[in-house]
Design an enzyme around this catalytic site. Structure first.
Site, PDB file in Angstrom:
ATOM      1  N   PRO A  18     -11.124   8.205   5.674  1.00  0.00           N
ATOM      2  CA  PRO A  18     -11.050   7.918   7.117  1.00  0.00           C
ATOM      3  C   PRO A  18     -12.216   7.118   7.686  1.00  0.00           C
ATOM      4  O   PRO A  18     -12.145   6.671   8.820  1.00  0.00           O
ATOM      5  CB  PRO A  18     -11.009   9.311   7.741  1.00  0.00           C
ATOM      6  CG  PRO A  18     -11.668  10.205   6.750  1.00  0.00           C
ATOM      7  CD  PRO A  18     -11.394   9.618   5.397  1.00  0.00           C
ATOM      8  N   ASP A  41      -8.241  -3.888   4.188  1.00  0.00           N
ATOM      9  CA  ASP A  41      -7.583  -4.046   5.480  1.00  0.00           C
ATOM     10  C   ASP A  41      -8.551  -3.700   6.600  1.00  0.00           C
ATOM     11  O   ASP A  41      -9.700  -3.320   6.358  1.00  0.00           O
ATOM     12  CB  ASP A  41      -6.258  -3.265   5.555  1.00  0.00           C
ATOM     13  CG  ASP A  41      -6.404  -1.782   5.338  1.00  0.00           C
ATOM     14  OD1 ASP A  41      -5.449  -1.192   4.814  1.00  0.00           O
ATOM     15  OD2 ASP A  41      -7.447  -1.203   5.702  1.00  0.00           O
ATOM     16  N   LYS A  63      -4.186  -6.682   9.578  1.00  0.00           N
ATOM     17  CA  LYS A  63      -2.849  -7.078  10.041  1.00  0.00           C
ATOM     18  C   LYS A  63      -2.759  -7.132  11.552  1.00  0.00           C
ATOM     19  O   LYS A  63      -3.219  -6.231  12.231  1.00  0.00           O
ATOM     20  CB  LYS A  63      -1.811  -6.066   9.551  1.00  0.00           C
ATOM     21  CG  LYS A  63      -1.555  -6.179   8.089  1.00  0.00           C
ATOM     22  CD  LYS A  63      -0.483  -5.179   7.681  1.00  0.00           C
ATOM     23  CE  LYS A  63      -0.539  -4.964   6.199  1.00  0.00           C
ATOM     24  NZ  LYS A  63      -0.537  -3.560   5.840  1.00  0.00           N
ATOM     25  N   GLY A  94      -7.596   2.012   4.172  1.00  0.00           N
ATOM     26  CA  GLY A  94      -8.042   3.188   4.926  1.00  0.00           C
ATOM     27  C   GLY A  94      -7.240   4.412   4.500  1.00  0.00           C
ATOM     28  O   GLY A  94      -6.057   4.305   4.173  1.00  0.00           O
ATOM     29  N   GLY A  95      -7.889   5.565   4.489  1.00  0.00           N
ATOM     30  CA  GLY A  95      -7.180   6.809   4.178  1.00  0.00           C
ATOM     31  C   GLY A  95      -6.669   6.834   2.761  1.00  0.00           C
ATOM     32  O   GLY A  95      -7.401   6.544   1.812  1.00  0.00           O
ATOM     33  N   ASP A  96      -5.386   7.135   2.616  1.00  0.00           N
ATOM     34  CA  ASP A  96      -4.732   7.169   1.311  1.00  0.00           C
ATOM     35  C   ASP A  96      -3.781   5.977   1.203  1.00  0.00           C
ATOM     36  O   ASP A  96      -3.076   5.658   2.169  1.00  0.00           O
ATOM     37  CB  ASP A  96      -3.935   8.479   1.164  1.00  0.00           C
ATOM     38  CG  ASP A  96      -3.252   8.569  -0.183  1.00  0.00           C
ATOM     39  OD1 ASP A  96      -3.875   9.112  -1.113  1.00  0.00           O
ATOM     40  OD2 ASP A  96      -2.108   8.076  -0.330  1.00  0.00           O
ATOM     41  N   ALA A 125      -6.008  10.130   7.003  1.00  0.00           N
ATOM     42  CA  ALA A 125      -6.568  10.384   8.330  1.00  0.00           C
ATOM     43  C   ALA A 125      -6.258  11.799   8.822  1.00  0.00           C
ATOM     44  O   ALA A 125      -7.105  12.418   9.469  1.00  0.00           O
ATOM     45  CB  ALA A 125      -6.038   9.351   9.319  1.00  0.00           C
ATOM     46  N   MET A 175      -0.565   6.230  14.216  1.00  0.00           N
ATOM     47  CA  MET A 175      -0.172   5.018  14.948  1.00  0.00           C
ATOM     48  C   MET A 175       0.631   5.349  16.211  1.00  0.00           C
ATOM     49  O   MET A 175       1.607   4.681  16.533  1.00  0.00           O
ATOM     50  CB  MET A 175       0.668   4.088  14.049  1.00  0.00           C
ATOM     51  CG  MET A 175      -0.079   3.588  12.835  1.00  0.00           C
ATOM     52  SD  MET A 175       0.979   2.697  11.685  1.00  0.00           S
ATOM     53  CE  MET A 175       1.734   4.067  10.792  1.00  0.00           C
TER      54      MET A 175
HETATM   55  N1  SAH Z   1      -3.304   5.005   4.979  1.00  0.00           N
HETATM   56  C1  SAH Z   1      -3.937   5.532   6.175  1.00  0.00           C
HETATM   57  C2  SAH Z   1      -3.055   5.383   7.398  1.00  0.00           C
HETATM   58  C3  SAH Z   1      -2.793   3.955   7.795  1.00  0.00           C
HETATM   59  S1  SAH Z   1      -1.850   3.847   9.270  1.00  0.00           S
HETATM   60  C4  SAH Z   1      -4.286   6.990   5.954  1.00  0.00           C
HETATM   61  O1  SAH Z   1      -3.849   7.599   4.967  1.00  0.00           O
HETATM   62  O2  SAH Z   1      -5.036   7.536   6.770  1.00  0.00           O
HETATM   63  C5  SAH Z   1      -3.099   3.638  10.493  1.00  0.00           C
HETATM   64  C6  SAH Z   1      -3.224   4.867  11.354  1.00  0.00           C
HETATM   65  O3  SAH Z   1      -3.957   5.891  10.684  1.00  0.00           O
HETATM   66  C7  SAH Z   1      -3.989   4.632  12.636  1.00  0.00           C
HETATM   67  O4  SAH Z   1      -3.174   4.050  13.628  1.00  0.00           O
HETATM   68  C8  SAH Z   1      -4.380   6.056  13.004  1.00  0.00           C
HETATM   69  O5  SAH Z   1      -3.293   6.758  13.573  1.00  0.00           O
HETATM   70  C9  SAH Z   1      -4.664   6.658  11.636  1.00  0.00           C
HETATM   71  N2  SAH Z   1      -6.096   6.627  11.288  1.00  0.00           N
HETATM   72  C10 SAH Z   1      -6.663   5.978  10.274  1.00  0.00           C
HETATM   73  N3  SAH Z   1      -7.997   6.195  10.242  1.00  0.00           N
HETATM   74  C11 SAH Z   1      -8.263   7.016  11.274  1.00  0.00           C
HETATM   75  C12 SAH Z   1      -9.460   7.617  11.797  1.00  0.00           C
HETATM   76  N4  SAH Z   1     -10.650   7.410  11.230  1.00  0.00           N
HETATM   77  N5  SAH Z   1      -9.350   8.399  12.893  1.00  0.00           N
HETATM   78  C13 SAH Z   1      -8.157   8.627  13.479  1.00  0.00           C
HETATM   79  N6  SAH Z   1      -7.013   8.095  13.033  1.00  0.00           N
HETATM   80  C14 SAH Z   1      -7.056   7.300  11.956  1.00  0.00           C
END
Ligand code: SAH
Length: 256
Positions: A18, A41, A63, A94-96, A125, A175
């Site tokens: 995150p 990204d 994007k 970001g995230g997974d 996230a 999102m």
């Molecule tokens: N693959 C990512 C998600 C991508 S979609 C994952 O697994 O986290 C993008 C959305 O993820 C953002 O619109 C938001 O809702 C969420 N997100 C990603 N990073 C975040 C963060 N640090 N804090 C809060 N929401 C986050």
């Protein structure tokens, strides 16, 4: 990491977590610190990118919302082209990579082109935000089901979320900032109590994190009044009222 010209490089689909680099896996940190080409990204925090060697080539494929589909094809093509040229690619997300990350599409494109792919999971996230805000996604007294949905998707009103939120269930919306008002209306229309607790977690696991709390009926107004910006997550369910961070901070201060 160049290979003989007829051997393709590997595309590593790497979850960056995150935001906080300490929340990356050891595998992700190792790959990034040895990377020569990083394709990332917009959500990847600059402090994560700093872990790559300064000599690495960075390609940002952030994007724009409205050009999503076209851009994804271009990203797939870029990954395949670089790997077929013999270069290993660290594709940082970001995230997974496999949670709303379109990692599945990139993996398919690579496989179709005969490019080896490895997927390195990351803290999504939902997990990062829940931990940072100390909101348990499940709790024996409050929730035994947790669901992740995308709030910004084709035909929000056509999505069937019935049964995903309510007593004993936690709904996490990715999102969802831009559509928060419509989301609240949709869920209340499905029969959810307007008084159901909600939490909005902006910039989870980053220094500028904010945690806002309220009730479902006030979700749109809360997002507007506090000018919540992406990235933010919405948590809906009884767990969202637990462990108010302000209260936790007050307890920590008095304990010092
Ligand atoms: N693959 C990512 C998600 C991508 S979609 C994952 O697994 O986290 C993008 C959305 O993820 C953002 O619109 C938001 O809702 C969420 N997100 C990603 N990073 C975040 C963060 N640090 N804090 C809060 N929401 C986050």
């Amino acid at each position: 990491m160049s290979k003989p010209s007829n051997t393709p490089g590997t595309v590593f689909l790497v979850g960056a977590g995150p935001g906080d680099p300490d929340l990356m896996t050891v595998r992700a940190a190792r790959l990034l610190s040895a990377a020569s080409l990083v394709v990332h990204d917009g959500l990847v925090d600059p402090s994560v990118l700093d872990m790559a060697p300064p000599s690495a080539r960075f390609v940002s494929v952030a994007k724009a919302r409205s050009r999503h589909t076209m851009r994804q094809e271009a990203i797939n093509a870029l990954l395949v082209r670089e790997a077929l040229a013999g270069r290993d690619v660290v594709r940082l997300k970001g995230g997974d990579p496999f949670v709303f990350g379109r990692g599945g599409e990139e993996a398919e494109a690579c496989r179709a082109a005969g490019v080896p792919v490895e997927v390195v999971p990351g803290i999504s996230a939902a997990m990062g935000a829940a931990a940072a805000a100390q909101i348990p996604l499940t709790h024996r007294d409050a929730a035994s089901v947790v669901s992740f949905v995308a709030g910004q998707c084709k035909g929000l009103s056509d999505q069937n979320w019935a049964g995903l939120a309510g007593v004993g269930r936690t709904l996490v919306i990715y999102m969802g900032v831009a559509t928060s008002e419509a989301i609240a209306e949709k869920l209340i229309g499905d029969g959810l109590s307007p008084a159901m607790p909600i939490a909005v977690i902006e910039n989870a696991a980053r220094p500028q994190m904010r945690v806002l709390r309220g009730q479902l009926a006030g979700l749109g107004a809360l997002v507007a009044a506090d000018k919540v910006k992406s990235p933010a997550l919405i948590v809906i369910g009884e767990v969202a009222a637990r462990n108010d961070t302000a209260e936790l901070e007050r307890i920590a201060e008095t304990a010092l």
